[in-house]
Motif scaffolding. Structure first.
Motif, PDB file in Angstrom:
ATOM      1  N   GLY A  62       0.795  -1.213   0.000  1.00 55.67           N
ATOM      2  CA  GLY A  62       0.000   0.000   0.000  1.00 55.67           C
ATOM      3  C   GLY A  62       0.833   1.270   0.000  1.00 55.67           C
ATOM      4  O   GLY A  62       2.043   1.247   0.237  1.00 55.67           O
ATOM      5  N   PRO A  63       0.170   2.383  -0.261  1.00 54.76           N
ATOM      6  CA  PRO A  63       0.873   3.665  -0.382  1.00 54.76           C
ATOM      7  C   PRO A  63       1.442   4.193   0.935  1.00 54.76           C
ATOM      8  O   PRO A  63       2.342   5.028   0.915  1.00 54.76           O
ATOM      9  CB  PRO A  63      -0.192   4.610  -0.935  1.00 54.76           C
ATOM     10  N   GLU A  64       0.940   3.719   2.074  1.00 61.86           N
ATOM     11  CA  GLU A  64       1.460   4.165   3.370  1.00 61.86           C
ATOM     12  C   GLU A  64       2.439   3.156   3.990  1.00 61.86           C
ATOM     13  O   GLU A  64       2.802   3.288   5.154  1.00 61.86           O
ATOM     14  CB  GLU A  64       0.312   4.443   4.349  1.00 61.86           C
ATOM     15  N   ALA A  65       2.859   2.185   3.224  1.00 58.61           N
ATOM     16  CA  ALA A  65       3.840   1.210   3.725  1.00 58.61           C
ATOM     17  C   ALA A  65       5.219   1.862   3.757  1.00 58.61           C
ATOM     18  O   ALA A  65       5.626   2.510   2.790  1.00 58.61           O
ATOM     19  CB  ALA A  65       3.866  -0.022   2.832  1.00 58.61           C
ATOM     20  N   VAL A  66       5.926   1.711   4.870  1.00 56.01           N
ATOM     21  CA  VAL A  66       7.233   2.366   4.995  1.00 56.01           C
ATOM     22  C   VAL A  66       8.231   1.880   3.949  1.00 56.01           C
ATOM     23  O   VAL A  66       9.154   2.607   3.616  1.00 56.01           O
ATOM     24  CB  VAL A  66       7.822   2.224   6.415  1.00 56.01           C
ATOM     25  N   HIS A  67       8.028   0.692   3.412  1.00 57.02           N
ATOM     26  CA  HIS A  67       8.921   0.206   2.362  1.00 57.02           C
ATOM     27  C   HIS A  67       8.575   0.804   1.000  1.00 57.02           C
ATOM     28  O   HIS A  67       9.316   0.613   0.031  1.00 57.02           O
ATOM     29  CB  HIS A  67       8.906  -1.322   2.303  1.00 57.02           C
ATOM     30  N   ASN A  68       7.449   1.534   0.931  1.00 53.32           N
ATOM     31  CA  ASN A  68       7.026   2.178  -0.317  1.00 53.32           C
ATOM     32  C   ASN A  68       6.926   3.694  -0.196  1.00 53.32           C
ATOM     33  O   ASN A  68       6.700   4.370  -1.191  1.00 53.32           O
ATOM     34  CB  ASN A  68       5.640   1.668  -0.750  1.00 53.32           C
ATOM     35  N   ASN A  69       7.042   4.237   0.992  1.00 56.10           N
ATOM     36  CA  ASN A  69       6.751   5.637   1.241  1.00 56.10           C
ATOM     37  C   ASN A  69       7.921   6.288   1.977  1.00 56.10           C
ATOM     38  O   ASN A  69       8.082   6.116   3.189  1.00 56.10           O
ATOM     39  CB  ASN A  69       5.460   5.742   2.062  1.00 56.10           C
ATOM     40  N   LYS A  70       8.714   7.027   1.233  1.00 56.16           N
ATOM     41  CA  LYS A  70       9.924   7.630   1.798  1.00 56.16           C
ATOM     42  C   LYS A  70       9.599   8.639   2.906  1.00 56.16           C
ATOM     43  O   LYS A  70      10.321   8.740   3.892  1.00 56.16           O
ATOM     44  CB  LYS A  70      10.729   8.301   0.690  1.00 56.16           C
ATOM     45  N   ARG A  71       8.492   9.367   2.759  1.00 58.56           N
ATOM     46  CA  ARG A  71       8.107  10.353   3.770  1.00 58.56           C
ATOM     47  C   ARG A  71       7.833   9.672   5.104  1.00 58.56           C
ATOM     48  O   ARG A  71       8.294  10.137   6.148  1.00 58.56           O
ATOM     49  CB  ARG A  71       6.869  11.134   3.310  1.00 58.56           C
ATOM     50  N   LEU A  72       7.128   8.550   5.078  1.00 58.99           N
ATOM     51  CA  LEU A  72       6.832   7.844   6.321  1.00 58.99           C
ATOM     52  C   LEU A  72       8.072   7.143   6.879  1.00 58.99           C
ATOM     53  O   LEU A  72       8.245   7.061   8.096  1.00 58.99           O
ATOM     54  CB  LEU A  72       5.684   6.860   6.123  1.00 58.99           C
ATOM     55  N   LEU A  73       8.940   6.676   6.011  1.00 54.53           N
ATOM     56  CA  LEU A  73      10.206   6.112   6.474  1.00 54.53           C
ATOM     57  C   LEU A  73      11.013   7.184   7.211  1.00 54.53           C
ATOM     58  O   LEU A  73      11.531   6.940   8.299  1.00 54.53           O
ATOM     59  CB  LEU A  73      11.022   5.553   5.309  1.00 54.53           C
ATOM     60  N   ARG A  74      11.086   8.383   6.648  1.00 53.31           N
ATOM     61  CA  ARG A  74      11.817   9.481   7.291  1.00 53.31           C
ATOM     62  C   ARG A  74      11.160   9.870   8.621  1.00 53.31           C
ATOM     63  O   ARG A  74      11.856  10.200   9.575  1.00 53.31           O
ATOM     64  CB  ARG A  74      11.890  10.710   6.377  1.00 53.31           C
ATOM     65  N   LEU A  75       9.837   9.818   8.695  1.00 57.73           N
ATOM     66  CA  LEU A  75       9.138  10.088   9.953  1.00 57.73           C
ATOM     67  C   LEU A  75       9.548   9.081  11.023  1.00 57.73           C
ATOM     68  O   LEU A  75       9.847   9.454  12.161  1.00 57.73           O
ATOM     69  CB  LEU A  75       7.623  10.059   9.734  1.00 57.73           C
ATOM     70  N   LEU A  76       9.587   7.805  10.668  1.00 58.83           N
ATOM     71  CA  LEU A  76      10.030   6.780  11.614  1.00 58.83           C
ATOM     72  C   LEU A  76      11.483   6.993  12.029  1.00 58.83           C
ATOM     73  O   LEU A  76      11.830   6.814  13.200  1.00 58.83           O
ATOM     74  CB  LEU A  76       9.864   5.384  11.022  1.00 58.83           C
ATOM     75  N   GLN A  77      12.319   7.382  11.087  1.00 60.49           N
ATOM     76  CA  GLN A  77      13.721   7.620  11.410  1.00 60.49           C
ATOM     77  C   GLN A  77      13.867   8.815  12.351  1.00 60.49           C
ATOM     78  O   GLN A  77      14.660   8.765  13.296  1.00 60.49           O
ATOM     79  CB  GLN A  77      14.528   7.823  10.128  1.00 60.49           C
ATOM     80  N   ALA A  78      13.085   9.859  12.133  1.00 56.80           N
ATOM     81  CA  ALA A  78      13.116  11.017  13.037  1.00 56.80           C
ATOM     82  C   ALA A  78      12.630  10.616  14.428  1.00 56.80           C
ATOM     83  O   ALA A  78      13.231  11.002  15.441  1.00 56.80           O
ATOM     84  CB  ALA A  78      12.272  12.155  12.470  1.00 56.80           C
ATOM     85  N   ASN A  79      11.568   9.825  14.496  1.00 56.06           N
ATOM     86  CA  ASN A  79      11.055   9.365  15.787  1.00 56.06           C
ATOM     87  C   ASN A  79      12.064   8.453  16.485  1.00 56.06           C
ATOM     88  O   ASN A  79      12.186   8.486  17.709  1.00 56.06           O
ATOM     89  CB  ASN A  79       9.710   8.676  15.621  1.00 56.06           C
ATOM     90  N   ALA A  80      12.773   7.651  15.704  1.00 48.67           N
ATOM     91  CA  ALA A  80      13.813   6.799  16.279  1.00 48.67           C
ATOM     92  C   ALA A  80      14.927   7.662  16.866  1.00 48.67           C
ATOM     93  O   ALA A  80      15.419   7.394  17.971  1.00 48.67           O
ATOM     94  CB  ALA A  80      14.382   5.865  15.209  1.00 48.67           C
TER      95      ALA A  80
END
Length: 102
Positions: A62-80
């Motif tokens: 899906g479009p909100e999967a972190v493996h497909n969505n760089k914006r959400l991946l970066r959000l997780l990295q910032a939260n980490a």
């Protein structure tokens, strides 16, 4: 294997469902996701507990999967990074990961 410092597996919640949809319902399809991708960073994520639990939709499909969505991946990295720096320091983060996501 370190426990996550970002999200409790015992809650059975999807980290991104909670964050994006305010949905705290229990899930049966949770998958572990290391916040910092790549082989070396995955090991570091495991060591420092930088992982979350995601439903299939937010992990792989899906479009909100972190493996497909760089914006959400970066959000997780910032939260980490925020979680890591609360426990250690910004200096330690830069020493270990070498990149600022905040």
């Amino acid at each position: 294997m370190a426990r996550s410092i970002m999200h409790s597996k015992d809650d059975r919640t999807c980290y991104l469902c909670m964050l994006l949809r305010d949905d705290f319902s229990a899930r049966v399809d949770l998958q572990e996701h290391h916040a910092m991708p790549g082989t070396a960073n995955r090991r570091l994520s495991e060591r420092y507990g930088l992982k979350v639990y995601l439903c299939l939709e937010h992990h792989l499909v899906g479009p909100e999967a972190v493996h497909n969505n760089k914006r959400l991946l970066r959000l997780l990295q910032a939260n980490a990074q925020i979680a890591f720096e609360r426990r250690y320091s910004h200096e330690k983060w830069m020493e270990v990961f070498g990149r600022n996501f905040i």
